[in-house]
Motif scaffolding. Structure first.
Motif, PDB file in Angstrom:
ATOM      1  N   PRO A  35      20.823  34.325  33.670  1.00 48.30           N
ATOM      2  CA  PRO A  35      20.278  33.754  34.593  1.00 48.30           C
ATOM      3  C   PRO A  35      20.847  33.732  35.761  1.00 48.30           C
ATOM      4  CG  PRO A  35      20.495  32.837  32.263  1.00 48.30           C
ATOM      5  CD  PRO A  35      21.073  33.572  32.113  1.00 48.30           C
ATOM      6  N   THR A  36      22.189  34.668  35.147  1.00 43.04           N
ATOM      7  CA  THR A  36      23.241  34.060  36.968  1.00 43.04           C
ATOM      8  C   THR A  36      24.155  35.420  36.989  1.00 43.04           C
ATOM      9  OG1 THR A  36      25.243  33.804  35.342  1.00 43.04           O
ATOM     10  CG2 THR A  36      24.841  32.291  36.091  1.00 43.04           C
ATOM     11  N   SER A  37      23.529  36.488  36.090  1.00 43.85           N
ATOM     12  CA  SER A  37      23.194  38.021  37.222  1.00 43.85           C
ATOM     13  C   SER A  37      22.527  37.774  38.508  1.00 43.85           C
ATOM     14  CB  SER A  37      22.723  38.060  35.971  1.00 43.85           C
ATOM     15  OG  SER A  37      21.604  38.623  36.122  1.00 43.85           O
ATOM     16  N   ALA A  38      22.752  39.450  38.807  1.00 44.07           N
ATOM     17  CA  ALA A  38      21.789  38.979  40.292  1.00 44.07           C
ATOM     18  C   ALA A  38      20.692  39.427  40.234  1.00 44.07           C
ATOM     19  CB  ALA A  38      23.402  40.676  40.893  1.00 44.07           C
ATOM     20  N   VAL A  39      20.101  39.806  39.144  1.00 43.96           N
ATOM     21  CA  VAL A  39      18.986  40.106  38.810  1.00 43.96           C
ATOM     22  C   VAL A  39      17.733  38.973  39.427  1.00 43.96           C
ATOM     23  CG1 VAL A  39      16.777  40.227  36.904  1.00 43.96           C
ATOM     24  CG2 VAL A  39      18.962  41.853  36.321  1.00 43.96           C
ATOM     25  N   VAL A  40      18.558  37.625  39.634  1.00 44.54           N
ATOM     26  CA  VAL A  40      17.893  36.260  39.444  1.00 44.54           C
ATOM     27  C   VAL A  40      18.921  35.556  40.442  1.00 44.54           C
ATOM     28  CG1 VAL A  40      17.767  34.269  38.346  1.00 44.54           C
ATOM     29  CG2 VAL A  40      17.166  36.527  36.941  1.00 44.54           C
ATOM     30  N   ARG A  41      19.846  35.856  40.184  1.00 42.14           N
ATOM     31  CA  ARG A  41      20.596  34.887  41.259  1.00 42.14           C
ATOM     32  C   ARG A  41      20.931  35.574  42.820  1.00 42.14           C
ATOM     33  NH1 ARG A  41      25.742  35.183  42.196  1.00 42.14           N
ATOM     34  NH2 ARG A  41      25.746  37.035  41.034  1.00 42.14           N
ATOM     35  N   GLN A  42      21.010  34.678  43.742  1.00 44.43           N
ATOM     36  CA  GLN A  42      21.258  35.429  45.064  1.00 44.43           C
ATOM     37  C   GLN A  42      22.502  34.632  45.489  1.00 44.43           C
ATOM     38  OE1 GLN A  42      16.969  35.617  47.102  1.00 44.43           O
ATOM     39  NE2 GLN A  42      16.606  33.897  46.264  1.00 44.43           N
ATOM     40  N   GLY A  43      23.739  35.119  45.557  1.00 49.28           N
ATOM     41  CA  GLY A  43      24.723  35.114  46.319  1.00 49.28           C
ATOM     42  C   GLY A  43      25.606  35.536  46.888  1.00 49.28           C
ATOM     43  N   ALA A  44      26.789  35.900  47.432  1.00 50.77           N
ATOM     44  CA  ALA A  44      28.261  36.419  48.045  1.00 50.77           C
ATOM     45  C   ALA A  44      28.810  36.957  46.851  1.00 50.77           C
ATOM     46  CB  ALA A  44      28.444  35.480  49.241  1.00 50.77           C
ATOM     47  N   ASP A  45      28.785  36.426  45.775  1.00 53.01           N
ATOM     48  CA  ASP A  45      29.435  36.572  44.609  1.00 53.01           C
ATOM     49  C   ASP A  45      28.774  37.717  43.941  1.00 53.01           C
ATOM     50  OD1 ASP A  45      27.797  34.689  43.846  1.00 53.01           O
ATOM     51  OD2 ASP A  45      29.832  33.510  43.491  1.00 53.01           O
ATOM     52  N   LEU A  46      29.293  38.565  43.907  1.00 50.20           N
ATOM     53  CA  LEU A  46      29.294  40.021  42.584  1.00 50.20           C
ATOM     54  C   LEU A  46      28.750  39.114  40.711  1.00 50.20           C
ATOM     55  CD1 LEU A  46      27.985  42.508  42.227  1.00 50.20           C
ATOM     56  CD2 LEU A  46      30.665  43.088  41.952  1.00 50.20           C
ATOM     57  N   ALA A  47      30.234  38.854  41.119  1.00 47.32           N
ATOM     58  CA  ALA A  47      30.832  38.127  39.102  1.00 47.32           C
ATOM     59  C   ALA A  47      31.293  36.870  38.846  1.00 47.32           C
ATOM     60  CB  ALA A  47      30.927  39.607  38.305  1.00 47.32           C
ATOM     61  N   PRO A  48      31.596  36.112  39.411  1.00 45.78           N
ATOM     62  CA  PRO A  48      32.499  34.985  39.696  1.00 45.78           C
ATOM     63  C   PRO A  48      32.788  34.294  37.845  1.00 45.78           C
ATOM     64  CG  PRO A  48      30.431  34.030  40.312  1.00 45.78           C
ATOM     65  CD  PRO A  48      29.790  35.316  40.172  1.00 45.78           C
ATOM     66  N   ASP A  49      33.831  34.646  37.837  1.00 46.22           N
ATOM     67  CA  ASP A  49      34.942  33.516  36.593  1.00 46.22           C
ATOM     68  C   ASP A  49      33.936  32.988  36.333  1.00 46.22           C
ATOM     69  OD1 ASP A  49      36.049  36.244  36.968  1.00 46.22           O
ATOM     70  OD2 ASP A  49      37.541  34.641  38.146  1.00 46.22           O
TER      71      ASP A  49
ATOM     72  N   ARG B  21      37.786  40.888  31.561  1.00 50.03           N
ATOM     73  CA  ARG B  21      38.222  40.002  32.840  1.00 50.03           C
ATOM     74  C   ARG B  21      39.244  38.857  30.945  1.00 50.03           C
ATOM     75  NH1 ARG B  21      34.721  38.567  37.168  1.00 50.03           N
ATOM     76  NH2 ARG B  21      34.936  40.256  38.104  1.00 50.03           N
ATOM     77  N   ALA B  22      37.662  38.552  30.101  1.00 50.93           N
ATOM     78  CA  ALA B  22      38.379  37.741  28.860  1.00 50.93           C
ATOM     79  C   ALA B  22      39.949  38.826  28.271  1.00 50.93           C
ATOM     80  CB  ALA B  22      37.999  37.703  28.125  1.00 50.93           C
ATOM     81  N   ILE B  23      39.946  39.498  28.313  1.00 52.78           N
ATOM     82  CA  ILE B  23      40.641  40.582  27.245  1.00 52.78           C
ATOM     83  C   ILE B  23      41.998  41.209  28.025  1.00 52.78           C
ATOM     84  CG2 ILE B  23      40.689  42.550  26.129  1.00 52.78           C
ATOM     85  CD1 ILE B  23      38.418  43.162  25.334  1.00 52.78           C
ATOM     86  N   TRP B  24      42.037  40.853  29.569  1.00 54.34           N
ATOM     87  CA  TRP B  24      42.413  40.838  30.380  1.00 54.34           C
ATOM     88  C   TRP B  24      42.486  39.995  31.887  1.00 54.34           C
ATOM     89  CZ3 TRP B  24      46.749  42.994  29.497  1.00 54.34           C
ATOM     90  CH2 TRP B  24      48.380  44.029  30.972  1.00 54.34           C
ATOM     91  N   PRO B  25      43.072  39.058  32.277  1.00 51.00           N
ATOM     92  CA  PRO B  25      42.566  38.016  32.691  1.00 51.00           C
ATOM     93  C   PRO B  25      43.990  37.722  34.008  1.00 51.00           C
ATOM     94  CG  PRO B  25      43.394  37.233  31.160  1.00 51.00           C
ATOM     95  CD  PRO B  25      43.663  38.455  30.250  1.00 51.00           C
ATOM     96  N   VAL B  26      43.740  39.379  34.865  1.00 47.64           N
ATOM     97  CA  VAL B  26      44.393  39.538  35.782  1.00 47.64           C
ATOM     98  C   VAL B  26      43.960  39.786  36.542  1.00 47.64           C
ATOM     99  CG1 VAL B  26      46.643  40.393  34.197  1.00 47.64           C
ATOM    100  CG2 VAL B  26      44.591  42.019  35.703  1.00 47.64           C
ATOM    101  N   SER B  27      44.613  39.123  37.977  1.00 41.35           N
ATOM    102  CA  SER B  27      44.061  40.018  39.880  1.00 41.35           C
ATOM    103  C   SER B  27      42.735  38.477  39.646  1.00 41.35           C
ATOM    104  CB  SER B  27      43.830  41.513  39.466  1.00 41.35           C
ATOM    105  OG  SER B  27      45.492  41.625  39.943  1.00 41.35           O
ATOM    106  N   LEU B  28      42.211  38.005  39.528  1.00 39.87           N
ATOM    107  CA  LEU B  28      41.352  36.840  39.100  1.00 39.87           C
ATOM    108  C   LEU B  28      41.417  36.446  40.550  1.00 39.87           C
ATOM    109  CD1 LEU B  28      41.563  34.656  35.805  1.00 39.87           C
ATOM    110  CD2 LEU B  28      40.163  36.939  36.384  1.00 39.87           C
ATOM    111  N   SER B  29      40.114  36.040  41.066  1.00 36.15           N
ATOM    112  CA  SER B  29      40.330  36.120  43.072  1.00 36.15           C
ATOM    113  C   SER B  29      38.671  34.595  42.196  1.00 36.15           C
ATOM    114  CB  SER B  29      39.586  37.046  43.535  1.00 36.15           C
ATOM    115  OG  SER B  29      39.493  36.137  44.619  1.00 36.15           O
ATOM    116  N   PRO B  30      38.704  33.963  43.775  1.00 35.39           N
ATOM    117  CA  PRO B  30      37.711  33.415  43.698  1.00 35.39           C
ATOM    118  C   PRO B  30      36.060  33.662  44.045  1.00 35.39           C
ATOM    119  CG  PRO B  30      39.029  33.016  45.467  1.00 35.39           C
ATOM    120  CD  PRO B  30      39.754  33.785  44.830  1.00 35.39           C
ATOM    121  N   LEU B  31      36.739  34.633  44.732  1.00 33.37           N
ATOM    122  CA  LEU B  31      35.502  35.552  45.219  1.00 33.37           C
ATOM    123  C   LEU B  31      35.256  37.669  45.434  1.00 33.37           C
ATOM    124  CD1 LEU B  31      32.676  35.942  47.026  1.00 33.37           C
ATOM    125  CD2 LEU B  31      34.080  36.127  49.582  1.00 33.37           C
TER     126      LEU B  31
END
Length: 589
Positions: free
Chosen positions: A338-352, A277-287
């Motif tokens: 620390p924010t990856s799914a290994v540790v974090r619990q949430g409805a979002d997969l990989a937030p910006d 996404r850093a290289i190609w920042p298109v179609s960014l979403s809040p979730l």
């Protein structure tokens, strides 16, 4: 000297200008409603507000310094969202300046065998490029335009100060200056008290010791670890706070049901998607919604796993020729862990927003590329015309990033625009449909759009019947349409899926209250009131239900039981005396 001093001012001004559209934004129904609109606890700077900031673990986050900045905002401007947005923009502009100074030292060290010497125009220009890539990139929009995203921005502020002080502490060839190391421990503690995303930062400083500072070869491993004991102690304390907050404040979501392999697979996806996404920042979403099932055989996850292995292998192979690439990649993975799914619990997969810290290494790489081109031109290896062409391409790229961020910032202006954008990007996002439905109910028109919202909630349930929130929202939409009997089923399903939430029994109790089914309403409202004793509307509902049931018992000649309920009603009313006169108002959803 004057020109050089203007560079950080230009970086700050350009960065802030890109995010000016956020100043007209509102509070969003994406945690802003819970953190600000429905939360009186932060509104003030009294002892009780400061105590709340340092004791609250709402949503599994221990962020007292961030919450204190909310209190300062309220003290200065009340509930005007412009003040909150302005602080976010100013903090981000300050971060871009701090990043400029850090990048200048790192670029100098990379090109001088670890020595942080040199303040020439070439280094200043390259550091400015790195700072602007960081500052105006569209991935910065989420944490800056979203008021709740301030935690990431403030945490990065203290992390950057920590880095800059650390670089000064180790600029001499010998051991680090102990006094400045103690200062870095204080600033790191501030970063952790802003958000736990700074937990791996000691590892990041050790990474800097390896490259570009090259201190490992000069001093050895043990001295580098020993000098960071104060930082390690602060990190351990911060980890304890994070663990406590997660255990006592987090609401478990669907990721908690995934096994270890699925979590690692999702983590690998987040490690690879951030630089993409850093290289190609298109179609960014809040979730980016967490899927119900995560399989390493699914194409996007299989590609991510293979990509992580391939990128790591290639960069290790190139470490002698291009150590910066491996350092930036390692830093990104380290800060995302620390924010990856290994540790974090949430409805979002990989937030910006999680790329705010992790993406800094890649921005320095861009600055390094700019410095390389400048020096090739000065040596005559590259013609001046080619150099000007490269400069023009860089300028066009920066302008493109800025325009994209300006446009995307407008999407974050208000809830319905944001979630309509998200649904267009991903028509299969259940949470996005649910949030769009909430926006319809909470926006202009309110109850008149209940039927429209109902359709969105039903679509959300059809996409993900395992997620609880849409059932509650569907029940609410049906209540607003006066379809009380139909509302009972989705509300009971919500209670089955979210047994910890007070909102389920409260809303179903309200339905029974509206139907004058007092006997059914009382136990539900009583249960909800135990969990939320400070909610005035809930208290009023319970008072009405108790009074109605008492009157029904009196009509049946059961005066003793009625007196017991009336005594309870008076006790509930006494919890907040001002709510007692409202007890005879008609209930409303």
């Amino acid at each position: 000297m004057i020109r050089r001093g203007l560079v950080p001012l230009a970086v700050a001004g350009l960065t802030a200008a890109v995010f000016l559209p956020t100043l007209s934004g509102s509070f969003l129904n994406w945690d802003d409603n819970v953190n600000f609109l429905d939360n009186p606890a932060y509104r003030g700077l009294g002892r009780e507000h400061i105590r709340w900031a340092f004791t609250s673990v709402s949503f599994g986050h221990y962020i007292p310094l961030t919450r204190l900045t909310w209190s300062f905002n309220w003290a200065l401007g009340g509930m005007d969202p412009r003040g909150y947005h302005l602080v976010n923009v100013l903090l981000h502009a300050a971060n871009a300046v701090l990043f400029y100074f850090v990048a200048r030292r790192l670029l100098a060290a990379a090109s001088a065998d670890g020595a942080q010497t040199g303040r020439g125009p070439d280094l200043c220009a390259a550091a400015a490029v790195a700072a602007l890539v960081f500052g105006v990139h569209p991935l910065r929009v989420e944490p800056v335009a979203w008021i709740t995203g301030r935690a990431d921005v403030l945490c990065a502020s203290f992390a950057l100060v920590t880095t800059w002080v650390y670089l000064r502490a180790v600029e001499a060839e010998g051991p680090a200056r102990r006094g400045l190391i103690l200062v870095t421990a204080v600033t790191l503690a501030a970063a952790l008290l802003s958000k736990g995303a700074a937990l791996p930062f000691v590892g990041a400083l050790l990474l800097l010791d390896v490259y570009p500072l090259r201190r490992l070869g000069r001093l050895g491993g043990w001295p580098l670890v020993r000098e960071k004991v104060p930082l390690l102690l602060v990190t351990l304390a911060g980890a304890g706070g994070v663990i406590y907050a997660v255990r006592h404040g987090a609401v478990l979501t669907q990721i908690s049901e995934h096994g270890g392999l699925a979590r690692l697979t999702a983590a690998a996806y987040s490690f690879l998607i951030a630089p993409f996404r850093a290289i190609w920042p298109v179609s960014l979403s809040p979730l980016y919604e967490m899927p119900a099932r995560i399989s390493p055989l699914e194409p996007r996850f299989a590609v991510a796993l293979a990509g992580v292995v391939l990128v790591t292998t290639v960069l290790i192979g190139l470490r002698a020729r291009w150590p910066g690439g491996l350092a930036a990649w390692t830093f990104s993975v380290l800060m995302l862990a620390p924010t990856s799914a290994v540790v974090r619990q949430g409805a979002d997969l990989a937030p910006d927003r999680y790329s705010y810290l992790s993406g800094m290494g890649f921005a320095v790489l861009v600055g390094g590329a700019a410095l390389g081109v400048i020096r090739l031109v000065r040596r005559g290896t590259v013609t001046r015309s080619m150099g000007w062409s490269a400069a023009l391409a860089a300028l066009i790229a920066l302008v493109g990033l800025g325009i994209t961020s300006w446009s995307y910032s407008q999407v974050w202006g208000e809830s319905e625009t944001l979630w309509r954008w998200a649904v267009e990007l991903d028509p299969d996002c259940s949470v996005c449909h649910g949030k769009l439905g909430e926006s319809a109910l909470g926006g202009p028109g309110g109850q008149t759009r209940a039927a429209e919202a109902e359709g969105l909630f039903r679509r959300a349930i059809a996409l993900r019947p395992d997620l609880p929130e849409a059932y509650y929202n569907l029940g609410t939409a049906l209540v607003l349409q006066g379809r009380y009997a139909e509302a009972e089923s989705p509300l009971r399903r919500y209670m089955e899926r979210a047994p910890w939430a007070a909102s389920g029994p409260e809303r179903l109790g309200l339905v029974y209250l509206l139907e004058r089914r007092y006997e059914a309403a009382v136990p539900l409202l009583r249960s909800a009131f135990v969990r939320k004793p400070n909610a005035p509307d809930l208290r009023r509902y319970l008072v009405q239900a108790l009074e109605g049931q008492a009157q029904a018992l009196q009509a049946q000649g059961r005066g003793g039981e009625a007196d017991t309920l009336l005594a309870e009603m008076r006790a509930v009313s006494a919890v907040s005396p001002e709510s007692a006169p409202e007890s005879r108002r008609s209930p409303r959803p």
